[in-house]
Design an enzyme around this catalytic site. Sequence first.
Site, PDB file in Angstrom:
ATOM      1  N   CYS B   2       0.868  -1.170   0.000  1.00 26.30           N
ATOM      2  CA  CYS B   2       0.000   0.000   0.000  1.00 26.30           C
ATOM      3  C   CYS B   2       0.908   1.223   0.000  1.00 26.30           C
ATOM      4  CB  CYS B   2      -0.860   0.071   1.254  1.00 26.30           C
ATOM      5  SG  CYS B   2      -1.770  -1.432   1.623  1.00 26.30           S
ATOM      6  N   ARG B  27       1.619   1.715  -6.192  1.00 25.27           N
ATOM      7  CA  ARG B  27       1.757   0.769  -5.075  1.00 25.27           C
ATOM      8  C   ARG B  27       0.432   0.097  -4.727  1.00 25.27           C
ATOM      9  NH1 ARG B  27       6.320   1.263  -2.167  1.00 25.27           N
ATOM     10  NH2 ARG B  27       5.345   0.345  -0.339  1.00 25.27           N
ATOM     11  N   TRP B  75      -3.844  -1.536  -1.296  1.00 25.12           N
ATOM     12  CA  TRP B  75      -3.836  -2.747  -2.109  1.00 25.12           C
ATOM     13  C   TRP B  75      -4.138  -3.853  -1.120  1.00 25.12           C
ATOM     14  CZ3 TRP B  75      -3.692  -4.135  -7.095  1.00 25.12           C
ATOM     15  CH2 TRP B  75      -3.398  -5.465  -7.380  1.00 25.12           C
ATOM     16  N   ASN B  99       0.902   0.529   6.247  1.00 25.00           N
ATOM     17  CA  ASN B  99       1.310  -0.289   5.104  1.00 25.00           C
ATOM     18  C   ASN B  99       2.130  -1.438   5.665  1.00 25.00           C
ATOM     19  OD1 ASN B  99       2.497  -1.348   2.770  1.00 25.00           O
ATOM     20  ND2 ASN B  99       4.086   0.232   2.759  1.00 25.00           N
ATOM     21  N   GLY B 100       1.722  -2.687   5.355  1.00 25.66           N
ATOM     22  CA  GLY B 100       2.447  -3.839   5.888  1.00 25.66           C
ATOM     23  C   GLY B 100       1.455  -4.890   6.346  1.00 25.66           C
ATOM     24  N   GLU B 477       8.027 -22.138 -18.499  1.00 26.14           N
ATOM     25  CA  GLU B 477       7.962 -20.736 -18.089  1.00 26.14           C
ATOM     26  C   GLU B 477       9.144 -19.952 -18.676  1.00 26.14           C
ATOM     27  OE1 GLU B 477       5.851 -18.910 -16.764  1.00 26.14           O
ATOM     28  OE2 GLU B 477       6.938 -17.200 -15.932  1.00 26.14           O
ATOM     29  N   LYS B 481       8.804 -16.733 -21.162  1.00 29.07           N
ATOM     30  CA  LYS B 481       9.397 -15.425 -20.882  1.00 29.07           C
ATOM     31  C   LYS B 481      10.242 -14.977 -22.076  1.00 29.07           C
ATOM     32  CE  LYS B 481       7.742 -14.200 -17.094  1.00 29.07           C
ATOM     33  NZ  LYS B 481       6.530 -14.753 -17.652  1.00 29.07           N
ATOM     34  N   GLU B 484       7.869 -13.924 -24.786  1.00 28.95           N
ATOM     35  CA  GLU B 484       7.099 -12.737 -24.424  1.00 28.95           C
ATOM     36  C   GLU B 484       7.877 -11.442 -24.574  1.00 28.95           C
ATOM     37  OE1 GLU B 484       3.947 -12.743 -20.815  1.00 28.95           O
ATOM     38  OE2 GLU B 484       5.841 -13.663 -20.348  1.00 28.95           O
ATOM     39  N   HIS B 500      12.178 -37.532 -28.728  1.00 29.34           N
ATOM     40  CA  HIS B 500      10.993 -37.909 -29.493  1.00 29.34           C
ATOM     41  C   HIS B 500      10.628 -36.847 -30.526  1.00 29.34           C
ATOM     42  CE1 HIS B 500      10.428 -41.333 -26.897  1.00 29.34           C
ATOM     43  NE2 HIS B 500      10.573 -40.533 -25.863  1.00 29.34           N
ATOM     44  N   LYS B 596      -1.642  -6.808 -19.637  1.00 30.34           N
ATOM     45  CA  LYS B 596      -1.376  -7.411 -18.332  1.00 30.34           C
ATOM     46  C   LYS B 596      -2.498  -8.363 -17.915  1.00 30.34           C
ATOM     47  CE  LYS B 596       0.677  -8.089 -14.454  1.00 30.34           C
ATOM     48  NZ  LYS B 596       1.812  -8.989 -14.546  1.00 30.34           N
TER      49      LYS B 596
END
Lengths: 203, 601
Positions: B2, B27, B75, B99-100, B477, B481, B484, B500, B596
Amino acid sequence: MILEGAKIIPLITKGIWADAIFAWDLLNANSLALGMDEPKILGDVEEGAMIKGPVHVGEGSIIRSGSYLVGPVSIGEDCDIGPNAVILPSTSVGDSARIGPLTEVRNSILMNDARIGSGSIISDSVIGASCTLGDQVVVETGDCVVEIEGLFQRAEFGAIFADDVSAGARVLASPGTVVGTKASIGSGAAIRGTIKRDSRVIC
Amino acid sequence: MCGIVAYIGEDKAGPILFDTLKRLEYRGYDSAGVAVLSQGSVEVLKSSGRIADLEKTYKSMGSPGEGMGIGHTRWATHGRPSDINAHPHTSGEVAIVHNGIIENYLDLRELLTEMGYEFQSETDSEVLAHLIHFYYKGDLFAATLKALEKVEGSYAIAVMAASSPYIVCARKESPLVIGKGSSSVFVASDIPALLPYTRDVIRMKDGDIARIYADRIEIMDSSGTPLQAETERITWDADAAEKGGYPHFMLKEIHEQPRAIRETIAGRVSEIDGDVRLSLGISEEEIRSLERVTIIACGTSYHAGLLARNLFVRAAGLPVDVEVASEFINLQLRPRTLLIGITQSGETADTLLALKKAKTCGGRSLAITNVVGSTVTELVDGTIFTRCGPEIGVAATKTFTSQLVAIILLAIRLGRARGHLTPDQARKMLIELTKLPGLVQRVLEKREEIRKIAEKFSGAGCYFFIGRDYLYPISLEGALKMKEIAYIPSEGYAGGELKHGPLALITEKTPVVALATCGKKIQSNIKEVRARGAEVIALATEGDPDIAKVASRVIELPETRPIYSAVLCTVVVQLLAYYTANKLGLPIDKPRNLAKCVTVE
């Protein structure tokens, strides 16, 4: 066993399976078996003792004040635990056992009439029936290699004490220590490897 | 994650708070609020939604308030985004922004409820407001100091009270900076928020607590002993600062991973009884009776699902089907199937649709997501939040590793509930899991080594990633990346599958990344590709005696369990793709044709 004429019947099970070949396999089997039954507190839990998770306390047992028990744990009948003892998961204690003040026991089996003194730390271990361990006995736990009938086995546990072993104060056991029946260990001894039955360790 | 701000000075606090908050929107932005001192009392204005909307409401009220106030942009981590859960939280005349994560908030909440405090919100932060109010007897600084002694977890806070002439700020493991103006003081979570007002900044250190007047700042350590604060002159501009000094959000987010993993684990691990605390909304009885798991996900989240496939079978004895959401057609799930949807945003259209379809078969469902209050959370019985803060780079990095950690936590929970893991086995796994953030940090420190390798091979026409077992999903993955952000056609393959078919594609111009921290079998696969002349970049455990004999380059990773090494390998392939794209001069944070959050089918 087949050669000796034992009869072997196949059975299909959907339950949990655990191999138990060596003494330390008991720990894993005990761990899996604990918590299968509905735990009940039949004994006496003094005020100030904390009980968390599935913990069974048998009739006539007393959990003294300041003790901290985290299940799955099973305590038999007529045991005396604490004060200020810590018993952590996967520990089974037989009947009439005694765990002294400020002692911590984790992932271990204590058989009937076993006694552990004050300020001891026992983990991943089996303590046989009528064993008497003194004060401040420490069992280290970790990877080890154990010799069984000339063969070397890789394992991970603390110590196995057979029945009727007595140990003095401040005994230190390395990982993988196996102590035979009725052995006697003097105060202050640092023990490792296999100790034969009826032997006496001076220091 | 946050953002918090505070102001004390000669000007009206409100407009300044809104302006600084807007600069912290990166944030988090699901709800916002401010508290200002207005005619001897604290006036609070807060709501879910954007800061700009809240500012309009503030103006329509005639811009109340004088020269002291605090503000917050949220957030959500505990409690969904709503008007009540938004900060500031108040208790009597005390108002705080936080925040935390307060790890022991449940205990404190129980305690305070017994003392007669009534809780309005579902947040962890509200306990702080009540706790400070409880200790407040005219000295706000002393009260905050006492309250923080009781608190476990991370925090950056700003506290004000109607009868106090100063603001109190404190930080532990969450960022907080103080800016000095000519006759005013500004506080914010991050430097860029302050730059339009001042360039003289004090960075608070962990455990510091400050008493802030309009004309002076007194900083003390956690015991209340005064400290000499160093003022720093900021010379860089705000745009670069949002990225925390990193050239791209992606690199910043890669480097945030140790922290993100720590947040995912925080408050969930119980070492003493070898268990994981997750509120799944599913009873122990139901977990025991499960027979199968079906995971639905897209893209990177799908790869996280693939890791669960191998892990759940071993840790919990549950066979897993992993389905790409857009290809999900199985409407005959068995009744004792647990359904899991994995989506970073919680809004992925394909995943939501497939989950809805699958739910018609009955059975229990879970979601793993990063966004509290997102659509997916409404759809399922229980949610595991990854709690790693908003991710801005389009390529998922920290959200992926947090998903992996969430899956590991879930696997341990299921394994324990089903009696498949003993408390001791689980305890050992958890002890190693808590070491993982530190290990990730050590991998990040190898960035120069990885950059050199990436730059050397940046001209490659095609990349291969191979891995076995837990590392197979990571090879997928890595290839994703590379596609992407570096636009290099890449393939991820299970080590054993090479022979194969795809081996035909391998020439001396194809770099092959071999993930080799999980078993020895991969070494024969490495030999296969080496025999075709390809360069092999192996990711291996430190001190592996054999790997240097078969691979042409070795990146050594700290030793840990194979399952955790999947997280470490992920970090390496992320950096590899990043530095390749960087060398090629591509727009890393906004790759072409991508968005996104994919809210279309």
